[in-house]
Design a protein around this motif. Structure first.
Motif, PDB file in Angstrom:
ATOM      1  N   VAL A   7       0.871  -1.187   0.000  1.00  0.00           N
ATOM      2  CA  VAL A   7       0.000   0.000   0.000  1.00  0.00           C
ATOM      3  C   VAL A   7       0.900   1.226   0.000  1.00  0.00           C
ATOM      4  N   ALA A  41       0.931   5.491   0.087  1.00  0.00           N
ATOM      5  CA  ALA A  41       0.207   6.767   0.253  1.00  0.00           C
ATOM      6  C   ALA A  41       1.149   7.870  -0.239  1.00  0.00           C
ATOM      7  N   GLY A  42       1.726   8.652   0.670  1.00  0.00           N
ATOM      8  CA  GLY A  42       2.634   9.728   0.231  1.00  0.00           C
ATOM      9  C   GLY A  42       3.997   9.229  -0.216  1.00  0.00           C
ATOM     10  N   CYS A  43       4.332   7.995   0.130  1.00  0.00           N
ATOM     11  CA  CYS A  43       5.612   7.350  -0.236  1.00  0.00           C
ATOM     12  C   CYS A  43       6.833   7.993   0.417  1.00  0.00           C
ATOM     13  N   THR A  44       6.626   8.847   1.416  1.00  0.00           N
ATOM     14  CA  THR A  44       7.790   9.517   2.020  1.00  0.00           C
ATOM     15  C   THR A  44       8.561   8.592   2.962  1.00  0.00           C
ATOM     16  N   ASP A  45       7.943   7.501   3.391  1.00  0.00           N
ATOM     17  CA  ASP A  45       8.688   6.450   4.083  1.00  0.00           C
ATOM     18  C   ASP A  45       9.084   5.356   3.095  1.00  0.00           C
ATOM     19  N   LEU A  46       8.183   5.036   2.174  1.00  0.00           N
ATOM     20  CA  LEU A  46       8.444   3.911   1.259  1.00  0.00           C
ATOM     21  C   LEU A  46       9.666   4.147   0.369  1.00  0.00           C
ATOM     22  N   TRP A  52      -0.556  15.417   6.482  1.00  0.00           N
ATOM     23  CA  TRP A  52      -0.271  16.270   7.643  1.00  0.00           C
ATOM     24  C   TRP A  52      -0.787  17.690   7.388  1.00  0.00           C
ATOM     25  N   GLU A  90       6.208  19.392  12.756  1.00  0.00           N
ATOM     26  CA  GLU A  90       7.607  18.933  12.914  1.00  0.00           C
ATOM     27  C   GLU A  90       7.929  17.745  12.020  1.00  0.00           C
ATOM     28  N   GLY A 131       9.249  16.354   9.105  1.00  0.00           N
ATOM     29  CA  GLY A 131      10.049  16.763   7.953  1.00  0.00           C
ATOM     30  C   GLY A 131       9.884  18.238   7.649  1.00  0.00           C
ATOM     31  N   THR A 156       1.181  11.096   4.913  1.00  0.00           N
ATOM     32  CA  THR A 156      -0.109  10.933   5.595  1.00  0.00           C
ATOM     33  C   THR A 156       0.086  10.572   7.070  1.00  0.00           C
ATOM     34  N   ASN A 182       2.381   7.310   8.664  1.00  0.00           N
ATOM     35  CA  ASN A 182       3.290   7.458   9.804  1.00  0.00           C
ATOM     36  C   ASN A 182       3.069   6.329  10.816  1.00  0.00           C
ATOM     37  N   CYS A 193       1.503   3.325  10.140  1.00  0.00           N
ATOM     38  CA  CYS A 193       1.739   2.003   9.530  1.00  0.00           C
ATOM     39  C   CYS A 193       3.223   1.716   9.372  1.00  0.00           C
ATOM     40  N   ASP A 238       6.561  10.668  14.771  1.00  0.00           N
ATOM     41  CA  ASP A 238       6.078  11.772  15.609  1.00  0.00           C
ATOM     42  C   ASP A 238       4.574  11.734  15.852  1.00  0.00           C
ATOM     43  N   VAL A 243      -5.338   0.032   6.409  1.00  0.00           N
ATOM     44  CA  VAL A 243      -5.971   0.943   7.364  1.00  0.00           C
ATOM     45  C   VAL A 243      -6.855   1.881   6.563  1.00  0.00           C
ATOM     46  N   LYS A 290       9.413  17.910  21.041  1.00  0.00           N
ATOM     47  CA  LYS A 290      10.318  16.946  20.399  1.00  0.00           C
ATOM     48  C   LYS A 290      11.750  17.427  20.572  1.00  0.00           C
TER      49      LYS A 290
END
Ligand SMILES: Cc1cc2nc3c(=O)[nH]c(=O)nc-3n(C[C@H](O)[C@H](O)[C@H](O)COP(=O)(O)OP(=O)(O)OC[C@H]3O[C@@H](n4cnc5c(N)ncnc54)[C@H](O)[C@@H]3O)c2cc1C
Length: 280
Positions: free
Chosen positions: A24, A26-31, A71, A92, A94, A103, A107, A109, A116, A159, A177
């Protein structure tokens, strides 16, 4: 090469999940950073065109944050003060570019110990709604998160929303933080504090701490200790033993266990002082 799916409805997405092994997206910022390749590998289910999953709605029982809510969407939504800590966390994550596509659900998942969004959502008593072609189920965020990058998701589930109960909108909240620098930084410790104060006395408290353990934790001993005492006095009643009852901070490249413990105590005290200022 894998197949790329970008359905426009949840039903189509669930059909894809039922028939194919997919990632799955979404924003792909982790993927993307995790993939370290030109493209995400294998079959991809991109959920960003599913309108019904985007945005935050208030219901009779609380708030529903759809799975493709970014976000920035969150920051642009009018929400009660209990959510301030989640909005402070959003600012906060990124940079603005990351907040525009990343998303809230992504974050969670990704289940990083340093995510955060997790401490504020724990302190908001969030529930996670999962769906598959076989039906839906919901579980508390603390049960959804199983360990470092591990969740309760099955391969045919996704989700679809985060639910925050109405009562969690109450009170005043604060997110703090600590990183090695001010911006664009991974957390060493973060705290999310939400308290309901009436006539200067703490009537309810929900406190969570992140980046100190494989999964962020609620600090129930601290919550209990500060109940019924004046908000002005709360910061000084806390000591590190109150934190150690719920959590033994980890040591890693970013900080030792002792450093984390001291930092967590200081952040909690600062958060409570900020709140005391706000409710005056
Ligand atoms: C430069 C940079 C800075 C960053 N800074 C921070 C920071 O300060 N704090 C922080 O917490 N994070 C940070 N991040 C990480 C990231 O931006 C956030 O975690 C973001 O919220 C992830 O959302 P996403 O939509 O991009 O998730 P994605 O990358 O699309 O997905 C993340 C994971 O969740 C899964 N997933 C996504 N949606 C669903 C769903 N609906 N159902 C099931 N699985 C799903 C994906 O399969 C993947 O495993 C940063 C990333 C970058 C690149």
């Amino acid at each position: 090469m894998g197949k790329y799916h970008r359905p426009c409805s949840l039903k189509e997405a669930l059909d894809v999940l039922a028939t194919l092994h997919v990632t799955v997206a979404a924003g792909c910022t982790d993927l993307f950073p995790a993939t370290e390749k030109q493209r995400v590998q294998g079959n991809v289910l991109d959920i960003t065109a599913i309108e019904e999953l985007r945005g935050i709605v208030e219901t009779e029982v609380g708030w529903r944050i759809g799975a493709s809510t970014t976000w920035t969407d969150l920051l642009e939504t009018n929400l009660p003060c209990g959510f301030n800590m989640l909005k402070e966390a959003a600012r906060e994550v990124g940079s603005i570019q990351i907040q525009n596509v990343g998303t809230v659900v992504g974050n969670l998942c990704n289940a990083s110990p340093a995510a955060d969004g997790i401490p504020p959502l724990l302190a908001l008593n969030a529930e996670i709604e999962l769906a598959s072609s076989g039906g839906n189920r919901s579980l508390p965020l603390a049960e959804f998160l199983k360990g470092v990058r591990e969740t309760d998701l099955s391969h045919d589930e996704m989700v679809i929303a985060i639910h925050v109960p109405k009562k969690s909108g109450d009170g005043v909240s604060s997110f703090l933080k600590l990183g090695a620098r001010k911006h664009l930084v991974i957390s060493i410790v973060m705290t999310a504090v939400r308290v309901v104060v009436r006539e200067g006395i703490i009537r309810e408290a929900a406190i969570a701490i992140g980046s100190c353990s494989p999964v962020a934790q609620r600090l129930t001993a601290v919550e209990t200790k500060i109940l019924g005492i004046p908000i002005d006095e709360a910061p000084n009643t806390l000591n590190s033993d109150d934190i150690l009852v719920s959590i033994s901070p980890i040591s890693d490249i970013r900080g030792s266990a002792d450093y984390r413990l001291n930092a967590a105590l200081e952040l909690l005290r600062r958060a409570l002082r900020d709140i005391a200022e706000n409710v005056r």
